[in-house]
Design a protein around this motif. Structure first.
Motif: not given
Length: 199
Positions: A95-124
């Motif tokens: 996914v090109p960084p510009e599609k993520l608005g230059g943000q870390p991918s998890s910040k981009f995901v967090a915006q979609a899940f409005s109101g949730a607490k988000l933890v990046k994990g278990f993905n490495h």
């Protein structure tokens, strides 16, 4: 505390096995009818419960184990994610960084899940490694966690320990999150590092 895994591909299966090994009940869901993967779930163990997406999203802690491109579809399933903790297990490789608005991918995901607490994990870890028993040579396999919410990171840290892993907190999504994310054609420095912690 209730748990669910959204997405039942290789990573979803590996996570479900971690819950099953420890006798912890977890719902699994996809966009498909639960009957279509009920025998798969039963083969992993009796604590793996196939549910519809709507039912699975009632859980307190939700593992997002879908393809990165599918996360907006899941996010639309609830009007508000208030009170939920999302564990982002996605990788935005390709996914090109510009599609993520230059943000870390998890910040981009967090915006979609409005109101949730988000933890990046278990993905490495690749699915084949995540699938294995995390008890290795007397130590425990490491999972990295990054979050802008310290309480959420601590909560998922306790769950990771209950699942047999050794959690290592990396700080916020813009710092630690960058170490365990994929964007464009690059992988974070800690992706694929299979480490074992000895107490």
């Amino acid at each position: 505390m209730s748990y669910s895994i959204i997405g039942f591909g290789n990573i979803g299966h590996a996570l479900a096995k971690a819950f099953a090994r420890n006798g912890i009940k977890v719902s699994v869901a996809t966009t498909r009818d639960p009957q279509s993967f009920a025998s798969d779930a039963a083969a992993i163990g009796p604590t793996i419960i196939p549910k519809t997406l709507a039912e699975a999203l009632k859980a307190d802690i939700i593992f997002l184990a879908v393809r990165f491109e599918s996360h907006p579809e899941v996010a639309k399933a609830l009007a508000s994610w208030q009170g939920k903790t999302i564990v982002d297990v996605t990788n935005a490789y390709g996914v090109p960084p510009e599609k993520l608005g230059g943000q870390p991918s998890s910040k981009f995901v967090a915006q979609a899940f409005s109101g949730a607490k988000l933890v990046k994990g278990f993905n490495h870890l690749v699915a084949a490694v995540l699938d294995q028993d995390p008890a290795v040579h007397g130590g425990r396999r490491v999972v990295f966690l990054a979050s802008d919410d310290d309480d959420a990171a601590a909560e998922i840290g306790v769950l990771a320990e209950n699942l047999g892993f050794a959690p290592i907190k990396l700080g916020g999504l813009s710092e630690g999150g960058l170490l365990v994310q994929a964007r464009g054609n690059s992988w974070g420095q800690l992706i694929f590092k299979d480490l074992v912690k000895f107490d």
